[in-house]
Design an enzyme around this catalytic site. Structure first.
Site, PDB file in Angstrom:
ATOM      1  N   ASN A 150       0.804  -1.236   0.000  1.00 28.53           N
ATOM      2  CA  ASN A 150       0.000   0.000   0.000  1.00 28.53           C
ATOM      3  C   ASN A 150       0.833   1.282   0.000  1.00 28.53           C
ATOM      4  O   ASN A 150       0.382   2.316  -0.479  1.00 28.53           O
ATOM      5  CB  ASN A 150      -1.017  -0.016   1.142  1.00 28.53           C
ATOM      6  CG  ASN A 150      -0.371   0.008   2.504  1.00 28.53           C
ATOM      7  OD1 ASN A 150       0.740  -0.492   2.677  1.00 28.53           O
ATOM      8  ND2 ASN A 150      -1.034   0.595   3.469  1.00 28.53           N
ATOM      9  N   GLU A 248       4.872  -3.472  12.304  1.00 28.80           N
ATOM     10  CA  GLU A 248       3.737  -2.549  12.218  1.00 28.80           C
ATOM     11  C   GLU A 248       2.624  -3.292  11.497  1.00 28.80           C
ATOM     12  O   GLU A 248       2.835  -3.793  10.399  1.00 28.80           O
ATOM     13  CB  GLU A 248       4.114  -1.290  11.427  1.00 28.80           C
ATOM     14  CG  GLU A 248       5.228  -0.474  12.047  1.00 28.80           C
ATOM     15  CD  GLU A 248       4.904   0.045  13.431  1.00 28.80           C
ATOM     16  OE1 GLU A 248       3.709   0.158  13.785  1.00 28.80           O
ATOM     17  OE2 GLU A 248       5.852   0.316  14.176  1.00 28.80           O
ATOM     18  N   CYS A 282      -2.960   2.061   6.767  1.00 26.12           N
ATOM     19  CA  CYS A 282      -3.064   1.576   8.138  1.00 26.12           C
ATOM     20  C   CYS A 282      -3.496   2.705   9.070  1.00 26.12           C
ATOM     21  O   CYS A 282      -3.895   2.458  10.196  1.00 26.12           O
ATOM     22  CB  CYS A 282      -1.740   0.982   8.584  1.00 26.12           C
ATOM     23  SG  CYS A 282      -0.405   2.121   8.338  1.00 26.12           S
ATOM     24  N   GLU A 460       9.414   2.789  14.901  1.00 20.61           N
ATOM     25  CA  GLU A 460      10.089   3.172  13.662  1.00 20.61           C
ATOM     26  C   GLU A 460      10.166   4.692  13.595  1.00 20.61           C
ATOM     27  O   GLU A 460       9.380   5.393  14.213  1.00 20.61           O
ATOM     28  CB  GLU A 460       9.278   2.694  12.454  1.00 20.61           C
ATOM     29  CG  GLU A 460       9.070   1.196  12.444  1.00 20.61           C
ATOM     30  CD  GLU A 460       8.694   0.680  11.068  1.00 20.61           C
ATOM     31  OE1 GLU A 460       9.600   0.529  10.241  1.00 20.61           O
ATOM     32  OE2 GLU A 460       7.505   0.439  10.827  1.00 20.61           O
TER      33      GLU A 460
HETATM   34  P1  NAP Z   1       0.463  -9.088   4.406  1.00 22.57           P
HETATM   35  O1  NAP Z   1      -0.276 -10.120   3.664  1.00 22.57           O
HETATM   36  O2  NAP Z   1       0.764  -9.303   5.828  1.00 22.57           O
HETATM   37  O3  NAP Z   1       1.815  -8.851   3.577  1.00 22.57           O
HETATM   38  C1  NAP Z   1       2.817  -7.976   3.993  1.00 22.57           C
HETATM   39  C2  NAP Z   1       4.141  -8.500   3.483  1.00 22.57           C
HETATM   40  O4  NAP Z   1       4.432  -9.751   4.112  1.00 22.57           O
HETATM   41  C3  NAP Z   1       4.152  -8.795   1.978  1.00 22.57           C
HETATM   42  O5  NAP Z   1       5.431  -8.515   1.469  1.00 22.57           O
HETATM   43  C4  NAP Z   1       3.870 -10.273   1.942  1.00 22.57           C
HETATM   44  O6  NAP Z   1       4.296 -10.875   0.738  1.00 22.57           O
HETATM   45  C5  NAP Z   1       4.665 -10.734   3.128  1.00 22.57           C
HETATM   46  N1  NAP Z   1       4.270 -12.031   3.660  1.00 22.57           N
HETATM   47  C6  NAP Z   1       3.077 -12.668   3.567  1.00 22.57           C
HETATM   48  N2  NAP Z   1       3.134 -13.859   4.192  1.00 22.57           N
HETATM   49  C7  NAP Z   1       4.382 -13.996   4.703  1.00 22.57           C
HETATM   50  C8  NAP Z   1       5.044 -15.000   5.449  1.00 22.57           C
HETATM   51  N3  NAP Z   1       4.429 -16.122   5.819  1.00 22.57           N
HETATM   52  N4  NAP Z   1       6.331 -14.795   5.811  1.00 22.57           N
HETATM   53  C9  NAP Z   1       6.969 -13.673   5.466  1.00 22.57           C
HETATM   54  N5  NAP Z   1       6.395 -12.683   4.745  1.00 22.57           N
HETATM   55  C10 NAP Z   1       5.110 -12.831   4.376  1.00 22.57           C
HETATM   56  O7  NAP Z   1      -0.245  -7.693   4.307  1.00 22.57           O
HETATM   57  P2  NAP Z   1      -0.944  -7.091   3.031  1.00 22.57           P
HETATM   58  O8  NAP Z   1      -2.292  -7.686   2.964  1.00 22.57           O
HETATM   59  O9  NAP Z   1      -0.080  -7.201   1.848  1.00 22.57           O
HETATM   60  O10 NAP Z   1      -0.960  -5.555   3.442  1.00 22.57           O
HETATM   61  C11 NAP Z   1      -2.007  -4.959   4.142  1.00 22.57           C
HETATM   62  C12 NAP Z   1      -1.777  -5.013   5.631  1.00 22.57           C
HETATM   63  O11 NAP Z   1      -0.658  -4.241   5.997  1.00 22.57           O
HETATM   64  C13 NAP Z   1      -2.919  -4.446   6.410  1.00 22.57           C
HETATM   65  O12 NAP Z   1      -3.286  -5.337   7.436  1.00 22.57           O
HETATM   66  C14 NAP Z   1      -2.397  -3.152   6.996  1.00 22.57           C
HETATM   67  O13 NAP Z   1      -2.927  -2.737   8.188  1.00 22.57           O
HETATM   68  C15 NAP Z   1      -0.969  -3.437   7.131  1.00 22.57           C
HETATM   69  N6  NAP Z   1      -0.191  -2.199   7.119  1.00 22.57           N
HETATM   70  C16 NAP Z   1       0.267  -1.713   8.319  1.00 22.57           C
HETATM   71  C17 NAP Z   1       0.987  -0.540   8.375  1.00 22.57           C
HETATM   72  C18 NAP Z   1       1.500  -0.010   9.678  1.00 22.57           C
HETATM   73  O14 NAP Z   1       2.446   0.754   9.672  1.00 22.57           O
HETATM   74  N7  NAP Z   1       0.947  -0.392  10.799  1.00 22.57           N
HETATM   75  C19 NAP Z   1       1.252   0.154   7.203  1.00 22.57           C
HETATM   76  C20 NAP Z   1       0.763  -0.357   5.993  1.00 22.57           C
HETATM   77  C21 NAP Z   1       0.051  -1.545   5.972  1.00 22.57           C
HETATM   78  P3  NAP Z   1       3.324 -11.000  -0.552  1.00 22.57           P
HETATM   79  O15 NAP Z   1       2.194 -10.067  -0.398  1.00 22.57           O
HETATM   80  O16 NAP Z   1       4.222 -10.669  -1.681  1.00 22.57           O
HETATM   81  O17 NAP Z   1       2.889 -12.429  -0.593  1.00 22.57           O
END
Ligand code: NAP
Ligand code: MG
Length: 483
Positions: A150, A248, A282, A460
């Site tokens: 994102n 995060e 987020c 961070e």
């Molecule tokens: P996600 O599925 O958790 O993915 C985040 C990253 O982790 C991606 O690079 C993903 O790779 C990787 N990943 C997935 N499974 C993994 C595993 N088993 N081991 C290691 N890495 C793994 O999150 P998303 O759906 O892409 O992103 C949205 C989420 O991010 C939301 O829940 C949002 O709240 C959160 N977010 C939080 C913040 C904050 O600062 N708090 C900021 C932005 C977003 P792939 O996608 O390439 O498979």
């Protein structure tokens, strides 16, 4: 763009062992490219090269690190229009937001360029005469960075910049949804005069490359931004190996609209915080907790503002809300709309797929009213252009509702009362609180993070970043018997 490229290991670009296709979510006929997926051997080579390069980089000293980071930051800012367009084409946020994100990424590098010079330690007297003590910060070593789609440039930038500034090597696994943005950032970093292997881009899926990376014994620290579920599994793996970890994750950010608020400003900030970046932030405001005295007037205006938002192609200058990032995200959003309705929430506008001249994942931003805080739409993160209004009889009740969540990233209040604003600042359980501002929108030189399930480990950004990216060493030196 590049075909099956996108792996940068040990100082050179490589093809992946396989490739994925990447399309523009605003226009599915627009193929951005085919991008390589790193294999297990490539990952191992990256980790080994990082180990060697880190030592060279640390010995190169702070002026060198400052200059390299400054050059990266300046190039990102100078090229923010060009790279921002690629980012918007790939991720779907409106062009202005894409450019702004790349510019902000540049600011992270120039900020941490200066922080590289400020890695000061402490001197202390020993309780034992004749001994001197100093406390210094050293790099943690090889840092694994796993980032979401994102903010495909800014989020990795705020991790990579302090990692490099404080003398670490990086192995970065970006989100597979945004590989072109990852390559653009990598190209700028690796064009600098840095040791081969200091910075590695290992693209691939989380389940495959991500999982191997975070489980590797060669990793000294893991910085992750993403979902709670993945964060939880990373934390377990990290604890098993005693690897330093920082995460995060999700949120359910509340915004209190009080009866003494400037109503126009409240509506503008709420709509901005709820729907900016298509709600895929987020820091998005997903629970609008509104004082009953102004509830109807606020809801009325919010619905008008929401239906007036122009949803369209991210690269169209008129667009205010771009598409949702993917088909599966759009389906999950529509499912949440259904869940909300089944729970008895009243859908006042939006919540459906939109047709546009190009085929894409467009969705009309949705406002729910008559919701309760115990409904799933108010408990679960949706990461969608959907927001809920919850009516509260008083400030105290609104605060209690706001605090009733497993998350605690950002929280806002709209009020003209200094007393309420101050009380909220002190009693809201969140990492960032905003007074008369949207819940989204943060600076680059101060800490960012949350409480509860939103964050884990050291903060961070800002000077607090040194806590994670360095390890403290206490040295005792015998300086001779006191005369
Ligand atoms: P996600 O599925 O958790 O993915 C985040 C990253 O982790 C991606 O690079 C993903 O790779 C990787 N990943 C997935 N499974 C993994 C595993 N088993 N081991 C290691 N890495 C793994 O999150 P998303 O759906 O892409 O992103 C949205 C989420 O991010 C939301 O829940 C949002 O709240 C959160 N977010 C939080 C913040 C904050 O600062 N708090 C900021 C932005 C977003 P792939 O996608 O390439 O498979
Ligand atoms: Mg995912």
């Amino acid at each position: 763009m590049t075909t099956n490229n996108g792996i940068f290991i040990a100082g050179r670009w490589e093809k992946g062992v396989s490739a994925i296709e990447n399309r523009n979510p605003s226009d599915l006929s627009d193929v951005i490219g085919h991008f390589g997926q790193a294999g297990p051997e490539q990952l191992n080579e990256a980790l080994a090269a990082a180990r060697t390069a880190q030592k060279i980089w640390w010995r190169a000293g702070i002026q060198k690190r400052h200059d390299v980071l400054m050059a990266i930051g300046n190039e990102l800012m100078a090229r923010s229009a060009e790279i921002g367009e690629l980012l918007s084409r790939e991720e779907g946020k409106p062009l202005a937001e894409g450019k702004g994100e790349v510019y902000r990424a540049g600011q992270f590098f120039t900020y941490f360029a200066a922080e590289a010079l400020r890695l000061h330690g402490d001197l202390a007297e020993s309780v034992r005469p004749g001994i001197e003590i100093d406390v210094r910060r050293e790099p943690v070593g090889v840092v694994a960075i796993v980032s979401p789609w994102n903010f495909p440039v800014a989020t990795p930038a705020w991790k990579i910049a302090p990692a490099l500034a404080f003398g670490n090597a990086v192995v970065w696994k970006p989100a597979n949804m945004t590989p072109a943005s990852a390559i653009a950032l990598t190209e700028i970093i690796v064009r600098q005069d840095i040791p081969a292997g200091l910075f590695n881009l290992v693209s691939g899926s989380g389940r495959d490359v991500g999982q191997r990376l975070i489980e590797s014994a060669e990793v000294d620290a893991i910085s992750f931004t993403g979902s709670v579920a993945v964060g939880r599994s990373i934390a377990s793996a990290a604890v098993t190996r005693m690897t330093k970890v920082q995460m995060e994750m999700g949120s359910k950010n509340p915004m209190l609209i009080m009866d003494d608020a400037d109503l126009d400003l409240a509506v503008a900030h709420a709509a901005n915080a709820a729907f900016g970046g298509t709600g895929q932030k987020c820091t998005a405001a997903s629970r609008l907790i509104v004082h009953e005295r102004i509830h109807d007037a606020f809801v009325d205006r919010l619905v008008k503002a929401t239906t007036a938002l122009r949803v369209g192609h991210a690269l169209d200058g008129d667009t205010q809300i771009g598409p949702v990032v993917s088909e599966s995200q759009l389906q999950a959003n529509l499912e949440h709309v259904e869940i909300g309705q089944k729970e008895g929430a009243e859908l006042l506008c939006g919540g459906h797929r939109l047709e546009r001249p190009t085929e894409g994942y467009f969705m009309a931003p949705a406002v729910f009213a008559n919701t309760r805080n115990d409904m799933r739409i108010n408990r679960e993160e949706m990461f969608a252009p959907i927001t809920s209004v919850i009516k509260a009889a008083s400030y105290d009740e609104a605060l209690a509702i706001a605090n009733d969540s497993e998350f605690g990233l950002t929280a806002g209040i709209m009020t003209s009362s200094l007393a309420r604003a101050s009380h909220f600042r002190c009693n809201m359980r969140a990492g960032c609180v905003m007074v008369n501002l949207p819940t989204a929108g943060t600076d680059y030189h101060v800490p960012f993070g949350g409480r509860g399930s939103s964050s884990f480990g050291p903060r961070e950004q800002g000077k607090y970043a040194a806590e994670f990216y360095t390890s403290v060493k206490t040295a005792y030196v015998f300086s001779g018997e006191p005369s």
